[in-house]
Enzyme design. Structure first.
Site, PDB file in Angstrom:
ATOM      1  N   GLY A  31       0.806  -1.218   0.000  1.00  0.00           N
ATOM      2  CA  GLY A  31       0.000   0.000   0.000  1.00  0.00           C
ATOM      3  C   GLY A  31       0.838   1.266   0.000  1.00  0.00           C
ATOM      4  O   GLY A  31       2.029   1.226  -0.296  1.00  0.00           O
ATOM      5  N   LEU A  33       0.474   3.569  -2.156  1.00  0.00           N
ATOM      6  CA  LEU A  33       0.882   3.405  -3.549  1.00  0.00           C
ATOM      7  C   LEU A  33       1.459   4.689  -4.137  1.00  0.00           C
ATOM      8  O   LEU A  33       0.962   5.782  -3.893  1.00  0.00           O
ATOM      9  CB  LEU A  33      -0.307   2.935  -4.397  1.00  0.00           C
ATOM     10  CG  LEU A  33      -0.925   1.594  -4.005  1.00  0.00           C
ATOM     11  CD1 LEU A  33      -1.987   1.183  -5.030  1.00  0.00           C
ATOM     12  CD2 LEU A  33       0.122   0.490  -3.860  1.00  0.00           C
ATOM     13  N   GLY A  36       5.874   4.045  -8.548  1.00  0.00           N
ATOM     14  CA  GLY A  36       6.594   2.764  -8.694  1.00  0.00           C
ATOM     15  C   GLY A  36       5.618   1.599  -8.731  1.00  0.00           C
ATOM     16  O   GLY A  36       5.684   0.729  -9.616  1.00  0.00           O
ATOM     17  N   HIS A  37       4.695   1.576  -7.760  1.00  0.00           N
ATOM     18  CA  HIS A  37       3.669   0.522  -7.748  1.00  0.00           C
ATOM     19  C   HIS A  37       2.802   0.605  -9.007  1.00  0.00           C
ATOM     20  O   HIS A  37       2.475  -0.417  -9.627  1.00  0.00           O
ATOM     21  CB  HIS A  37       2.739   0.687  -6.544  1.00  0.00           C
ATOM     22  CG  HIS A  37       3.411   0.631  -5.200  1.00  0.00           C
ATOM     23  ND1 HIS A  37       3.483   1.727  -4.371  1.00  0.00           N
ATOM     24  CD2 HIS A  37       4.011  -0.384  -4.541  1.00  0.00           C
ATOM     25  CE1 HIS A  37       4.097   1.390  -3.250  1.00  0.00           C
ATOM     26  NE2 HIS A  37       4.436   0.121  -3.329  1.00  0.00           N
ATOM     27  N   GLN A  61       7.376  -9.598   7.925  1.00  0.00           N
ATOM     28  CA  GLN A  61       8.636  -9.230   7.278  1.00  0.00           C
ATOM     29  C   GLN A  61       9.285  -7.999   7.903  1.00  0.00           C
ATOM     30  O   GLN A  61      10.338  -7.562   7.450  1.00  0.00           O
ATOM     31  CB  GLN A  61       8.445  -9.029   5.773  1.00  0.00           C
ATOM     32  CG  GLN A  61       7.707  -7.768   5.374  1.00  0.00           C
ATOM     33  CD  GLN A  61       7.372  -7.776   3.890  1.00  0.00           C
ATOM     34  OE1 GLN A  61       6.552  -8.544   3.422  1.00  0.00           O
ATOM     35  NE2 GLN A  61       8.059  -6.923   3.136  1.00  0.00           N
ATOM     36  N   GLY A 149       9.045  -5.110  -8.350  1.00  0.00           N
ATOM     37  CA  GLY A 149       9.897  -3.996  -8.747  1.00  0.00           C
ATOM     38  C   GLY A 149      11.371  -4.337  -8.612  1.00  0.00           C
ATOM     39  O   GLY A 149      11.790  -4.945  -7.615  1.00  0.00           O
ATOM     40  N   ASP A 152      13.603  -3.596  -5.309  1.00  0.00           N
ATOM     41  CA  ASP A 152      13.833  -4.576  -4.242  1.00  0.00           C
ATOM     42  C   ASP A 152      14.514  -5.796  -4.865  1.00  0.00           C
ATOM     43  O   ASP A 152      13.927  -6.884  -4.963  1.00  0.00           O
ATOM     44  CB  ASP A 152      12.507  -4.922  -3.571  1.00  0.00           C
ATOM     45  CG  ASP A 152      11.918  -3.711  -2.869  1.00  0.00           C
ATOM     46  OD1 ASP A 152      12.274  -3.476  -1.709  1.00  0.00           O
ATOM     47  OD2 ASP A 152      11.140  -2.961  -3.498  1.00  0.00           O
ATOM     48  N   VAL A 178      11.263   3.086 -10.484  1.00  0.00           N
ATOM     49  CA  VAL A 178      10.733   4.405 -10.840  1.00  0.00           C
ATOM     50  C   VAL A 178      11.288   5.417  -9.834  1.00  0.00           C
ATOM     51  O   VAL A 178      11.283   5.170  -8.620  1.00  0.00           O
ATOM     52  CB  VAL A 178       9.191   4.411 -10.825  1.00  0.00           C
ATOM     53  CG1 VAL A 178       8.652   5.797 -11.136  1.00  0.00           C
ATOM     54  CG2 VAL A 178       8.665   3.393 -11.832  1.00  0.00           C
ATOM     55  N   SER A 187       9.590   5.412  -2.846  1.00  0.00           N
ATOM     56  CA  SER A 187       9.366   4.440  -1.777  1.00  0.00           C
ATOM     57  C   SER A 187       8.245   4.974  -0.901  1.00  0.00           C
ATOM     58  O   SER A 187       8.136   6.192  -0.689  1.00  0.00           O
ATOM     59  CB  SER A 187      10.642   4.277  -0.940  1.00  0.00           C
ATOM     60  OG  SER A 187      10.324   3.695   0.310  1.00  0.00           O
TER      61      SER A 187
HETATM   62  P1  AMP Z   1       6.095  -2.428  -1.358  1.00  0.00           P
HETATM   63  O1  AMP Z   1       4.725  -1.864  -1.272  1.00  0.00           O
HETATM   64  O2  AMP Z   1       7.182  -1.484  -0.950  1.00  0.00           O
HETATM   65  O3  AMP Z   1       6.212  -3.793  -0.731  1.00  0.00           O
HETATM   66  O4  AMP Z   1       6.350  -2.650  -2.907  1.00  0.00           O
HETATM   67  C1  AMP Z   1       5.468  -3.433  -3.675  1.00  0.00           C
HETATM   68  C2  AMP Z   1       6.107  -3.699  -5.004  1.00  0.00           C
HETATM   69  O5  AMP Z   1       6.362  -2.456  -5.672  1.00  0.00           O
HETATM   70  C3  AMP Z   1       7.444  -4.421  -4.870  1.00  0.00           C
HETATM   71  O6  AMP Z   1       7.564  -5.387  -5.906  1.00  0.00           O
HETATM   72  C4  AMP Z   1       8.438  -3.306  -5.030  1.00  0.00           C
HETATM   73  O7  AMP Z   1       9.683  -3.731  -5.545  1.00  0.00           O
HETATM   74  C5  AMP Z   1       7.720  -2.420  -6.030  1.00  0.00           C
HETATM   75  N1  AMP Z   1       8.241  -1.057  -5.939  1.00  0.00           N
HETATM   76  C6  AMP Z   1       8.368  -0.280  -4.825  1.00  0.00           C
HETATM   77  N2  AMP Z   1       8.948   0.890  -5.132  1.00  0.00           N
HETATM   78  C7  AMP Z   1       9.214   0.870  -6.465  1.00  0.00           C
HETATM   79  C8  AMP Z   1       9.818   1.773  -7.374  1.00  0.00           C
HETATM   80  N3  AMP Z   1      10.277   2.955  -6.982  1.00  0.00           N
HETATM   81  N4  AMP Z   1       9.923   1.401  -8.671  1.00  0.00           N
HETATM   82  C9  AMP Z   1       9.444   0.195  -9.094  1.00  0.00           C
HETATM   83  N5  AMP Z   1       8.874  -0.711  -8.282  1.00  0.00           N
HETATM   84  C10 AMP Z   1       8.754  -0.381  -6.984  1.00  0.00           C
END
Ligand code: AMP
Length: 286
Positions: A31, A33, A36-37, A61, A149, A152, A178, A187
């Site tokens: 979430g 969002l 990137g998401h 985690q 993404g 990570d 992104v 992030s």
């Molecule tokens: P998270 O909500 O941080 O667990 O991220 C969910 C998904 O979005 C994961 O696969 C992350 O790698 C991806 N993600 C987070 N930030 C970015 C970003 N800046 N660019 C691309 N993917 C991202």
């Protein structure tokens, strides 16, 4: 666009699509969002008939209870953003739905893939938590493909390992990192950076760029790493790690092979990570 909170409701919503042979895509998120998401949601949209976005701040985690408590939760906005990017279904379970009373099963990933870098800093429970929740989400949604993404990077390596080892029938797709216009990798935690720390945080992407440029200019691995450390030092940042490794094995980088460069550092109240892959023939761009 619907939001469902139980695995049963999720399966029921997907059943007719599955029966019709439609392709189901999953984008797992925690979430808050951002672009990137949403880039992953759009990629899933372009490749799937039905797009599911999961929104779940996975407690298993988190190694730091304060980080879990401070993690931004913006579900109403997330649902609107996911829908605008093309999601059909948001799966937003409560923790008890995925970890019911008596829950006792963990998907444990052993060895350097999960125990180095993020695993070394955050403890081995971190990637066990990731592996467990991703497995549960893949079982619940049973998608044809799931999008992750590149930011990570170690998570991608771990997820690929889990899927291969457990024989989960899903295609893993990876979208590029992104960034904001000034280079900061997006992030969900960036909202917790004050203005001064937001500026200091730019040293992470600059450090990756310095490593990339050094490698592109023929520097060896230790010299390239030093170039990155020098850049971080300009903002007084002492990273938890700045590592140059093999993108598949996470073993030390070898000459002539692609190099995955990863950095993790605390900037003010926030722990940030960033990464770039440098290929010998095409050093590429951040
Ligand atoms: P998270 O909500 O941080 O667990 O991220 C969910 C998904 O979005 C994961 O696969 C992350 O790698 C991806 N993600 C987070 N930030 C970015 C970003 N800046 N660019 C691309 N993917 C991202």
């Amino acid at each position: 666009m619907r939001t469902v909170r139980t695995v049963a409701a999720l399966r029921e919503a997907l059943a007719p699509h599955r029966a019709a042979g439609q392709r189901i895509g999953l984008v797992p998120t925690m979430g808050a969002l951002h672009e990137g998401h949403l880039s992953l949601v759009r990629a899933a949209r372009a490749d799937s008939d039905v797009v599911v976005v999961s929104v779940f701040v996975n407690p298993t985690q988190f190694d730091d209870p304060n980080d879990l408590a401070a993690y931004p939760r913006t579900e109403a906005a997330d649902v609107a953003l996911a829908a605008a990017a093309g999601a059909d279904l948001v799966f937003a379970p409560e923790p008890a739905e995925l970890y019911p009373r008596g829950y006792a099963t963990t998907v444990a990933v052993t060895g350097p893939l999960a125990e180095s870098l993020e695993g070394a800093q955050r403890g081995r429970a971190h990637f066990d938590g990731v592996a467990t929740v991703v497995t549960k989400l893949l079982l619940a949604v049973a998608p044809d493909a799931a999008w992750f993404g590149a930011k990570d990077a170690q998570q991608v390596v771990v997820v690929r390992r889990v899927v291969a080892d457990l024989g989960i029938p899903v295609r893993i797709e990876v979208g590029p990192t992104v960034r904001d216009a000034d280079g900061l990798a997006m992030s969900s935690r960036n909202v917790r950076l004050g203005p001064a720390d937001r500026t200091r945080a730019l040293a992470l992407s600059r450090a990756l760029r310095a490593v990339q440029d050094a490698l592109g200019g023929g520097a060896d691995v230790p010299a390239a790493r030093d170039a990155g450390l020098t850049e971080l030092a300009t903002e007084g940042i002492d990273p938890e790690y700045l590592a140059l490794v093999d993108p598949d094995t996470l073993e030390p980088a070898e000459p002539g092979r692609p190099v995955l460069v990863l950095v993790a550092a605390r900037v003010g109240p926030v722990r940030l990570i960033d990464t770039v892959t440098v290929t010998p023939d095409a050093p590429g761009a951040l």
